[in-house]
Design an enzyme around this catalytic site. Structure first.
Site, PDB file in Angstrom:
ATOM      1  CE  LYS A  50       0.102  -1.069   4.596  1.00  0.00           C
ATOM      2  NZ  LYS A  50      -0.244  -2.221   5.324  1.00  0.00           N
TER       3      LYS A  50
ATOM      4  N   GLY B  97       0.661 -10.957  19.097  1.00  0.00           N
ATOM      5  CA  GLY B  97       1.104 -10.824  17.708  1.00  0.00           C
ATOM      6  C   GLY B  97       0.087 -10.144  16.806  1.00  0.00           C
TER       7      GLY B  97
ATOM      8  CD  GLU C  17       3.830  -5.056  12.397  1.00  0.00           C
ATOM      9  OE1 GLU C  17       4.988  -5.405  12.718  1.00  0.00           O
ATOM     10  OE2 GLU C  17       3.206  -5.521  11.439  1.00  0.00           O
TER      11      GLU C  17
ATOM     12  CE  LYS D   7      -4.313  -1.160   4.867  1.00  0.00           C
ATOM     13  NZ  LYS D   7      -4.579  -1.829   6.156  1.00  0.00           N
TER      14      LYS D   7
ATOM     15  N   GLY E  45      -3.616 -10.421   7.237  1.00  0.00           N
ATOM     16  CA  GLY E  45      -3.340 -11.843   7.437  1.00  0.00           C
ATOM     17  C   GLY E  45      -2.789 -12.469   6.178  1.00  0.00           C
TER      18      GLY E  45
HETATM   19  N1  HSE Z   1      -1.318  -3.481   9.910  1.00  0.00           N
HETATM   20  C1  HSE Z   1      -2.373  -3.612   8.979  1.00  0.00           C
HETATM   21  C2  HSE Z   1      -3.693  -3.773   9.730  1.00  0.00           C
HETATM   22  C3  HSE Z   1      -2.109  -4.801   8.091  1.00  0.00           C
HETATM   23  O1  HSE Z   1      -3.683  -3.929  10.955  1.00  0.00           O
HETATM   24  O2  HSE Z   1      -4.755  -3.713   9.120  1.00  0.00           O
HETATM   25  C4  HSE Z   1      -2.821  -4.802   6.798  1.00  0.00           C
HETATM   26  O3  HSE Z   1      -2.492  -3.736   5.982  1.00  0.00           O
END
Ligand code: HSE
Length: 400
Positions: A100, A182, A185, A200, A297
Site C-alpha cells: 500500500k 502478535g 506490531e 489505504k 493476514g
Molecule cells: N497493519 C495492517 C492492519 C495490516 O492492521 O490492518 C494490513 O495492511
C-alpha cells in the site's frame, strides 16, 4: 504455461506461494493457462522449504528472464520495491502487489508505465487485505458516480477498539496484550496513529475521483487518545467508537480524513469488530454498498494478490483499465466540514461550555468530575474556536 516470480518471501509472499499451490486446479482453470512459480526473490535462504530451489537473491535473474510474465511484489516499503517494480513494468512484466505504501506514493506513475508497456500494475491486496474493493471500484461500479467512501481499514486498531469496548479496558493495556498475541506490531505507530489507514484511503479516494489524492494531504488522527471513559459515554449513547477512513465529494469539493468517530447501532460499520475491515461505498445510482472481510493476514492478503495474478494471466499483452491520473486533487481542509461533536469538559466548566456552545444534548454517565455533551452540527473551525474558549478535556467526532 505462465511463469511467475514472487519478490519477498515473508508472510504475504509465502502465502502467495501457498495459495497458488493449494488452489492450483481452480486458479489454472480460471486463468486459462497453468500458473507456475519460477522464482522467489529474497535476501535469505530457506533450507528445508519445499520451494527452496526457486529462491534467488539477484533481481536481475527475474527482470532479464523473458519467460517471466507476472511478478508478485510482496516486499513492502518503497526501497527497493519501487525500483524493482518500475523495471519489471518497463520490461513488460505485470506486477501484482500488496504494497500500500508504494501504491499510495507512486500509483499513477506505475500504472502509466504499465499501460505504456502493455502490461498491468494491480493492487487489490493493498487495501482491505482479502476484501475485493479495488476491483469493484474499477470494474463493477463503473456506471456510478461514487461520492463517498467510508471504511474501517485497519485491523489492528479495530481489534484494540473492540477489546476496549467489550472489556472496558484502557488503550495501553489492550495494545500491550495485542502485541503479546502478535496482533499488533512491536512498533505500532503506523497502525495506532492512523498512517496505515491513511495510505489505504488515499488509494480508494484516488480511484473514486480518478485523480491523485496524496496521502500527505489527508488529515490523520489515530486512536491513542481514546480512553475507557470514552466508551462509558459511547455505551450510554448507544454508540461505539471506530477509526474511520473517509472520503467525500460534496458540491465539487473533496474531503478526506482518518480519525476516531462515534457511530450508532444503525450504522453499517457498527458490527465490524476485531480484526475485520469493511468499506461502504456510496454511488449516486446504487446508493450504499458494503464490502466486508479479513483486512489482513497471510492467506486473505495472498488470495487478493493471486486474484490479480489470474487477472493478469487473462490479459497478457492487454491493458486492464484503471482511472488514476497523475493530476493531484486539491482537498478541501476539514475545517470546512460540518458535523456534531461529543465533548468532555471538567465539571466546573459546565456553564461556560453550555454558554459557548449554545444548545447541546447533555450525556449523563456518572463520570465523577466531568460534564459531557453533544454539540449541534457545526464546522470543525467553529468547533475548534469554541473548544479553545472553553478549554475542553477531549472531543470525538460523530458520524451520522
Ligand atoms: N497493519 C495492517 C492492519 C495490516 O492492521 O490492518 C494490513 O495492511
Amino acid at each position: 504455461m505462465i511463469q511467475v516470480a514472487v519478490m519477498g518471501y515473508g508472510t504475504v509472499g509465502s502465502g502467495v506461494v501457498e495459495v497458488i499451490e493449494k488452489n492450483k486446479a481452480e486458479i489454472n482453470k480460471k486463468s486459462g493457462e497453468d500458473i507456475h512459480i519460477k522464482y522467489i526473490l529474497d535476501l535469505r535462504d530457506f533450507p528445508g522449504d519445499p520451494y527452496a530451489d526457486k529462491v534467488v537473491h539477484d533481481v536481475e535473474q527475474i527482470l532479464t528472464d523473458p519467460e517471466v510474465k507476472i511478478i508478485c511484489e510482496t516486499m513492502g516499503g518503497i526501497k527497493p520495491a519501487y525500483d524493482f517494480t518500475k523495471r519489471a513494468l518497463l520490461a513488460g512484466k505485470s506486477v501484482c502487489t500488496s504494497n500500500k505504501e508504494l501504491v499510495a506514493t507512486h500509483g499513477p506513475e506505475l500504472i502509466k508505465i504499465a499501460h505504456e508497456n502493455k502490461c498491468n500494475y494491480l493492487f487489490e491486496a493493498s487495501v482491505g487485505g482479502g476484501i475485493p474493493i479495488i476491483r469493484p471500484l474499477n470494474y463493477s461500479l463503473t456506471a456510478e458516480k461514487i461520492d463517498a467512501i467510508t471504511g474501517i481499514l485497519n485491523g489492528t486498531t479495530n481489534y484494540i477498539l473492540t477489546k476496549m469496548e467489550k472489556e472496558g479496558a484502557d488503550f495501553d493495556d489492550v495494545l500491550k496484550e495485542a502485541q503479546e498475541k502478535g496482533y499488533a506490531e512491536r512498533n505500532p505507530e503506523a497502525d495506532v496513529e492512523g498512517y496505515d489507514a491513511c495510505r489505504k484511503i488515499a488509494i480508494l479516494s484516488s480511484l473514486m475521483c480518478g485523480k491523485n489524492v496524496k496521502y500527505e494531504d489527508i488529515y490523520t488522527e489515530g486512536i491513542t487518545q481514546i480512553t475507557a471513559t470514552d466508551f462509558v459515554y459511547a455505551r450510554k449513547m448507544g454508540k461505539t467508537i471506530k477509526l474511520l477512513a473517509q472520503s467525500k465529494e460534496e458540491n465539487g469539493r473533496f474531503y478526506a480524513m482518518v480519525a476516531p468517530f462515534m457511530i450508532s447501532r444503525d450504522h453499517p460499520l457498527y458490527m465490524v469488530n476485531d480484526v475485520f475491515n469493511a468499506v461502504c461505498v456510496h454511488g449516486n445510482m446504487l446508493g450504499d454498498s458494503m464490502y466486508y472481510g479479513r483486512g489482513a493476514g497471510k492467506l486473505p492478503t495472498a488470495s487478493a494478490v493471486v486474484s490479480d495474478v489470474v487477472d493478469c494471466a487473462r490479459h497478457i499483452g492487454k491493458v486492464i483499465m484503471c482511472f488514476w491520473d497523475n493530476e493531484d486533487v486539491v482537498l478541501t481542509g476539514i475545517e470546512q466540514a460540518s458535523r456534531r461533536f461529543f465533548v468532555r469538559v471538567a465539571a466546573d466548566k459546565e456553564s461556560k461550555a453550555l454558554q459557548t456552545f449554545g444548545s447541546a444534548s447533555v450525556i449523563e454517565a456518572d463520570v465523577p468530575g466531568e460534564f459531557a455533551f453533544v454539540t449541534d452540527r457545526m464546522t470543525e473551525k467553529e468547533f475548534n474556536e469554541k473548544a479553545e474558549k472553553v478549554g475542553i478535556l477531549s472531543r470525538i467526532r460523530i458520524e451520522e
